[in-house]
Design a protein around this motif. Structure first.
Motif, mmCIF file in Angstrom:
data_model
loop_
_atom_site.group_PDB
_atom_site.id
_atom_site.type_symbol
_atom_site.label_atom_id
_atom_site.label_comp_id
_atom_site.label_asym_id
_atom_site.label_seq_id
_atom_site.Cartn_x
_atom_site.Cartn_y
_atom_site.Cartn_z
ATOM 1 N N MET A 123 0.830 -1.177 0.000
ATOM 2 C CA MET A 123 0.000 0.000 0.000
ATOM 3 C C MET A 123 0.879 1.246 0.000
ATOM 4 N N ARG A 124 0.457 2.123 -0.808
ATOM 5 C CA ARG A 124 1.142 3.404 -0.846
ATOM 6 C C ARG A 124 0.556 4.334 0.194
ATOM 7 N N ARG A 125 1.473 5.080 0.723
ATOM 8 C CA ARG A 125 1.033 6.044 1.711
ATOM 9 C C ARG A 125 0.549 7.303 0.984
ATOM 10 N N ALA A 126 -0.569 7.792 1.388
ATOM 11 C CA ALA A 126 -1.134 8.988 0.749
ATOM 12 C C ALA A 126 -0.268 10.206 1.091
ATOM 13 N N ARG A 127 0.011 10.985 0.064
ATOM 14 C CA ARG A 127 0.799 12.193 0.283
ATOM 15 C C ARG A 127 -0.008 13.210 1.058
ATOM 16 N N GLU A 128 0.674 13.779 2.035
ATOM 17 C CA GLU A 128 -0.024 14.807 2.810
ATOM 18 C C GLU A 128 -0.084 16.073 1.980
ATOM 19 N N LYS A 129 -1.248 16.615 1.931
ATOM 20 C CA LYS A 129 -1.411 17.870 1.211
ATOM 21 C C LYS A 129 -0.814 18.990 2.052
ATOM 22 N N SER A 130 -0.050 19.824 1.394
ATOM 23 C CA SER A 130 0.494 20.957 2.137
ATOM 24 C C SER A 130 -0.637 21.950 2.377
ATOM 25 N N ARG A 131 -0.656 22.449 3.568
ATOM 26 C CA ARG A 131 -1.717 23.391 3.914
ATOM 27 C C ARG A 131 -1.336 24.759 3.376
ATOM 28 N N ARG A 132 -2.109 25.246 2.502
ATOM 29 C CA ARG A 132 -1.881 26.573 1.979
ATOM 30 C C ARG A 132 -2.614 27.577 2.857
ATOM 31 N N GLU A 133 -1.955 28.705 3.017
ATOM 32 C CA GLU A 133 -2.605 29.753 3.787
ATOM 33 C C GLU A 133 -3.599 30.456 2.886
ATOM 34 N N PRO A 134 -4.680 30.885 3.449
ATOM 35 C CA PRO A 134 -5.715 31.530 2.627
ATOM 36 C C PRO A 134 -5.296 32.961 2.249
ATOM 37 N N THR A 135 -4.396 33.087 1.290
ATOM 38 C CA THR A 135 -3.908 34.408 0.907
ATOM 39 C C THR A 135 -4.978 35.227 0.193
ATOM 40 N N ILE A 136 -5.887 34.568 -0.468
ATOM 41 C CA ILE A 136 -6.955 35.304 -1.149
ATOM 42 C C ILE A 136 -7.795 36.065 -0.126
ATOM 43 N N ALA A 137 -8.083 35.439 1.005
ATOM 44 C CA ALA A 137 -8.868 36.108 2.043
ATOM 45 C C ALA A 137 -8.107 37.316 2.596
ATOM 46 N N LEU A 138 -6.802 37.156 2.769
ATOM 47 C CA LEU A 138 -5.998 38.254 3.268
ATOM 48 C C LEU A 138 -5.962 39.409 2.263
ATOM 49 N N ILE A 139 -5.834 39.087 0.996
ATOM 50 C CA ILE A 139 -5.832 40.119 -0.044
ATOM 51 C C ILE A 139 -7.174 40.843 -0.069
ATOM 52 N N ASN A 140 -8.265 40.119 0.090
ATOM 53 C CA ASN A 140 -9.593 40.735 0.103
ATOM 54 C C ASN A 140 -9.736 41.704 1.281
ATOM 55 N N ILE A 141 -9.235 41.304 2.432
ATOM 56 C CA ILE A 141 -9.341 42.162 3.604
ATOM 57 C C ILE A 141 -8.527 43.441 3.408
ATOM 58 N N VAL A 142 -7.308 43.309 2.891
ATOM 59 C CA VAL A 142 -6.470 44.475 2.649
ATOM 60 C C VAL A 142 -7.130 45.400 1.619
ATOM 61 N N PHE A 143 -7.714 44.831 0.594
ATOM 62 C CA PHE A 143 -8.388 45.635 -0.419
ATOM 63 C C PHE A 143 -9.577 46.384 0.183
ATOM 64 N N LEU A 144 -10.364 45.712 1.011
ATOM 65 C CA LEU A 144 -11.501 46.372 1.650
ATOM 66 C C LEU A 144 -11.042 47.498 2.579
ATOM 67 N N MET A 145 -9.929 47.275 3.286
ATOM 68 C CA MET A 145 -9.399 48.337 4.141
ATOM 69 C C MET A 145 -8.939 49.523 3.301
ATOM 70 N N LEU A 146 -8.330 49.260 2.176
ATOM 71 C CA LEU A 146 -7.888 50.324 1.282
ATOM 72 C C LEU A 146 -9.078 51.152 0.803
ATOM 73 N N VAL A 147 -10.128 50.485 0.381
ATOM 74 C CA VAL A 147 -11.323 51.181 -0.082
ATOM 75 C C VAL A 147 -11.933 51.988 1.057
ATOM 76 N N PHE A 148 -11.989 51.408 2.251
ATOM 77 C CA PHE A 148 -12.549 52.112 3.400
ATOM 78 C C PHE A 148 -11.798 53.406 3.682
ATOM 79 N N PHE A 149 -10.468 53.339 3.717
ATOM 80 C CA PHE A 149 -9.688 54.532 4.022
ATOM 81 C C PHE A 149 -9.741 55.560 2.898
ATOM 82 N N MET A 150 -9.892 55.114 1.671
ATOM 83 C CA MET A 150 -10.052 56.068 0.570
ATOM 84 C C MET A 150 -11.356 56.827 0.713
ATOM 85 N N VAL A 151 -12.416 56.124 1.081
ATOM 86 C CA VAL A 151 -13.719 56.767 1.251
ATOM 87 C C VAL A 151 -13.717 57.651 2.491
#
Length: 128
Positions: free
Chosen positions: A1-29
């Protein structure tokens, strides 16, 4: 039996980018909420006014020579002797632009050791 490769956990960078973008829009307004000045308003110009020292200020020229109300003062301690009517008076200094920082600090320390309460340095304020 082959051992299943562990998936590397990716950090949710898209969520972080969305938050930074929303903060940018907030401060512009939020930055544009302040009412701008009326376009027809003409502000006062003070560039042509003659600068005068306050009457109770100690003036220091570029060579470190002290004067008070047009009279030369020999030392900061001699100036403080003139101020005997106040317990710890506030001293206003008007240093020349060419006065070295070491001399300004030295004179300030001498005033404090001679009994000055606060030493206030009066400067030119430029808004351009």
């Amino acid at each position: 039996m082959r051992r299943a490769r562990e998936k590397s956990r990716r950090e949710p960078t898209i969520a972080l980018i969305n938050i930074v973008f929303l903060m940018l829009v907030f401060f512009m307004v939020a930055g544009t909420l302040a009412q701008p000045l009326d376009r027809d308003l003409k502000l006062i110009r003070t560039a042509d006014l003659e600068g005068r020292a306050p009457p109770d200020a100690l003036v220091i020229d570029e060579d470190g020579i002290l004067s008070y109300q047009g009279t030369q003062i020999l030392s900061p301690a001699a100036f403080m002797l003139r101020q005997e009517d106040h317990a710890q008076p506030d001293v206003r200094l008007i240093p020349d632009r060419e006065l070295s920082a070491q001399d300004l600090v030295r004179i300030t320390r001498e005033l404090r050791s001679a009994g000055a309460g606060r030493v206030l340095i009066i400067t030119e304020r430029g808004l351009e």
